[in-house]
Scaffold this motif. Structure first.
Motif, PDB file in Angstrom:
ATOM      1  N   THR A 122      -5.278  -6.813  -1.387  1.00 55.33           N
ATOM      2  CA  THR A 122      -6.474  -5.987  -1.399  1.00 55.33           C
ATOM      3  C   THR A 122      -6.091  -4.512  -1.386  1.00 55.33           C
ATOM      4  OG1 THR A 122      -6.570  -5.971   1.021  1.00 55.33           O
ATOM      5  CG2 THR A 122      -7.768  -7.729  -0.123  1.00 55.33           C
ATOM      6  N   GLN A 123      -7.052  -3.669  -1.707  1.00 57.06           N
ATOM      7  CA  GLN A 123      -6.868  -2.228  -1.637  1.00 57.06           C
ATOM      8  C   GLN A 123      -7.471  -1.703  -0.329  1.00 57.06           C
ATOM      9  OE1 GLN A 123      -5.066  -0.410  -3.942  1.00 57.06           O
ATOM     10  NE2 GLN A 123      -4.609  -2.504  -4.656  1.00 57.06           N
ATOM     11  N   TRP A 134       0.807  -1.220   0.000  1.00 60.08           N
ATOM     12  CA  TRP A 134       0.000   0.000   0.000  1.00 60.08           C
ATOM     13  C   TRP A 134       0.838   1.267   0.000  1.00 60.08           C
ATOM     14  CZ3 TRP A 134      -4.471  -0.571   4.157  1.00 60.08           C
ATOM     15  CH2 TRP A 134      -5.336  -1.629   3.765  1.00 60.08           C
ATOM     16  N   ASN A 168      -6.195   5.859   1.087  1.00 54.09           N
ATOM     17  CA  ASN A 168      -5.094   4.966   1.423  1.00 54.09           C
ATOM     18  C   ASN A 168      -4.338   5.540   2.620  1.00 54.09           C
ATOM     19  OD1 ASN A 168      -2.820   3.391   1.649  1.00 54.09           O
ATOM     20  ND2 ASN A 168      -2.239   3.510  -0.498  1.00 54.09           N
TER      21      ASN A 168
END
Length: 443
Positions: free
Chosen positions: A403-404, A367, A410
C-alpha cells in the motif's frame, strides 16, 4: 532456547520525530506526543483502542510515560515505564509485543523518548554503586587509560582494538563503517547529521579514544519513536493486513560470565548478542543468509564491526572482510543501517530501538524512496544496552500486497511536524481528555 509465542503479533503503525542535537529546545512531552500521534495515525486508530503501553526513557523521573500519554487521553490503561540503558526502546517494544502475544490485549503501544544532556554520557548518581562498575574496573585494570577518558568510548574502543589485534582488521575498516553510515544518513530526513564525509575526513577528525575518531561515535540526541502492535484478530478486523509487518521473532538476552573475563570483545555484550541472534533465527525458521536489511546498534564503529560476527552475518574473525567486499551496503549481501545508524542518525537512548523498528517497517512496506533496500523479505534489528541487555527482532511483511502512505505524505521520506488535525485523529474521545493539558493550543 526461547519458546515462540502462539499468537502472531504485527506492527501496524510507526512514527518518529527528527533526532536533534540536545539544546533544550523541546521537552519530552512534546516529542513523545509527536511520535505517538504519527504512529496512531499510521495505524488508522485512536488512542481509545490502545489497551497497554510501555514507555521507554533513561533520563527522567518515574512516570514520564504517563505524562506524555495523558495528552492523548486518560483512559486508565496500564502504562509501564521502562529503563534498560541503550536497549530501552526495544525493551518497551518487547513488553508491548508480549502483552499481545500472551493474549492479554489485542493492541499495545511501545513509545520511547529522550531529552539528553550534551556531551559524553554520565551518571546522575554519585552516592551509589554504578551498574557498570565491574566492566569499568576491568577496563582500567587491563588498559590503564588516561584520566578523564570517556567511559563508553573506552569500552568499545578497547573491544575494537582487540578485534583488530586478533583478526587483522585495521583502523581504516572502522573508518569505512562510519563513512558508510554517514553516507546512508544523507537520505534520511530524520537524521541528526546528513553530511557526507570522505574516509580521510573521518579518519582525521578528532581522536576520542584509540582508533575511534569523533565521526565514528554516536552523538547525544533528543528524539522519540513509537510503534503500535496488534493481534491478528485486531489486524483483520480493522483491515490493516496490507500494511502490517509481522514480528516473526524477538529475543532478549543478558550477559554471560564472558562479560567479566579479560577478553575486551566480551566487555561490550558480544555473547548476549550471539545468544539472542541464534534464538531469534531459530524462532523465525531462517538463517542470517535470509536477511536483506539490518538496523544494527552502531553506537561506535567498533561495535558494528564486532556485531557483524555476533549476528552471524559473517564467519568468525571475518567482519572486516564483509566491509572489504561491500557486503554491508547497497549492492552487497546486506544493507546495514540504511537509516544512517546511531553514528549519524543519532542516539536518544529511549527512542533508538523504536526508530530502528520504524525504519525497518518502512523498508518492508517499500516506502523509503532512494534509500530503499531492494527485494526485502526479512529485516533484522539489533539493539544493545551495556550492563546488560540486547534485543534481536526479525520482521517480515504480513502479505504480498503493498500500500501507499495514507496520511497525506510519505513519512518515510519527509519529516513533518504534527498538526491539530493529526492530533484530533489520534486522541481519545474528549470525555477522556484533561483540559489542563491544553494540547490543542500548542499545535
Amino acid at each position: 532456547m526461547v519458546k515462540k509465542p502462539t499468537n502472531k503479533v504485527y506492527v501496524i503503525g510507526v512514527g518518529m520525530t527528527k533526532f536533534i542535537k540536545p539544546r533544550g529546545q523541546v521537552d519530552y512531552p512534546e516529542i513523545g506526543l509527536e511520535a505517538a500521534v504519527k504512529a496512531l495515525n499510521d495505524a488508522k486508530i485512536s488512542y481509545d483502542q490502545v489497551e497497554f503501553a510501555a514507555c521507554g526513557f533513561c533520563y527522567g523521573d518515574s512516570t514520564c510515560g504517563q505524562r506524555v500519554l495523558y495528552q492523548l487521553g486518560m483512559t486508565q490503561i496500564p502504562v509501564i515505564n521502562v529503563n534498560n540503558n541503550c536497549s530501552t526502546g526495544s525493551t518497551a517494544l518487547l513488553q508491548a509485543r508480549n502483552a499481545v502475544a500472551s493474549g492479554m490485549v489485542d493492541c499495545a503501544m511501545a513509545l520511547g523518548f529522550e531529552r539528553m544532556q550534551r556531551g559524553s554520557l554520565k551518571s546522575n548518581w554519585s552516592d551509589r554503586t554504578a551498574p557498570l562498575d565491574h566492566v569499568h574496573n576491568l577496563n582500567i585494570e587491563q588498559t590503564q587509560p588516561k584520566a578523564g577518558t570517556p567511559r563508553a568510548p573506552l569500552i568499545f574502543g578497547n573491544a575494537g582494538m582487540e578485534y583488530m589485534r586478533r583478526y587483522g582488521a585495521t583502523a581504516e575498516h572502522l573508518g569505512k563503517i562510519a563513512e558508510k553510515n554517514h553516507r546512508h544518513s544523507a537520505k534520511n530526513p530524520y537524521s541528526q547529521f546528513r553530511d557526507i564525509y570522505t574516509l580521510d575526513q573521518i579518519m582525521q577528525s578528532p581522536t576520542i579514544y584509540g582508533p575511534l575518531t569523533k565521526l565514528q561515535c554516536c552523538p547525544t540526541s533528543d528524539g522519540a519513536g513509537c510503534s503500535i502492535v496488534a493481534s491478528e484478530e485486531f489486524v483483520l478486523k480493522h483491515g490493516l493486513m496490507d500494511q502490517a509487518i509481522e514480528i516473526v521473532a524477538q529475543v532478549m538476552a543478558t550477559d554471560s560470565p564472558k562479560m567479566l573475563s579479560t577478553d575486551a570483545i566480551e566487555w561490550v555484550g558480544t555473547d548476549m548478542t550471539r545468544r539472542a541472534a541464534k534464538s531469534a533465527y531459530e524462532q523465525a525458521g531462517i538463517t542470517a543468509k535470509d536477511v536483506q536489511v539490518v538496523e544494527l546498534h552502531d553506537c561506535f564503529s567498533a561495535n558494528e564491526l564486532i556485531t557483524y560476527e555476533g549476528l552471524g552475518l559473517c564467519a568468525p574473525g571475518e567482519a572486516h572482510k564483509l566491509i572489504d567486499t561491500g557486503d554491508n551496503t547497497y549492492g552487497g549481501k546486506y544493507v546495514v543501517n540504511p537509516s544512517g545508524g546511531l553514528i549519524s542518525k543519532g542516539h536518544p537512548l529511549g527512542a533508538t530501538g523504536l526508530a530502528q523498528c520504524t525504519e525497518l517497517t518502512w523498508q518492508l512496506r517499500r516506502w523509503t524512496g532512494d534509500r530503499q533496500v531492494p527485494n526485502t523479505k526479512y529485516a533484522l534489528q539489533h539493539n544493545v544496552g551495556l550492563g546488560g541487555a540486547v534485543v534481536v527482532t526479525i520482521y517480515k511483511k504480513a502479505n504480498n500486497n503493498f500500500t501507499q502512505p495514507h496520511v497525506g505524505y510519505n513519512p518515510a521520506v519527509e519529516a513533518r511536524p504534527i498538526t491539530k488535525a493529526d492530533y484530533e485523529k489520534a486522541a481519545s474521545k474528549k470525555s477522556n481528555r484533561a483540559e489542563y493539558l491544553a494540547v490543542e493550543a500548542k499545535l
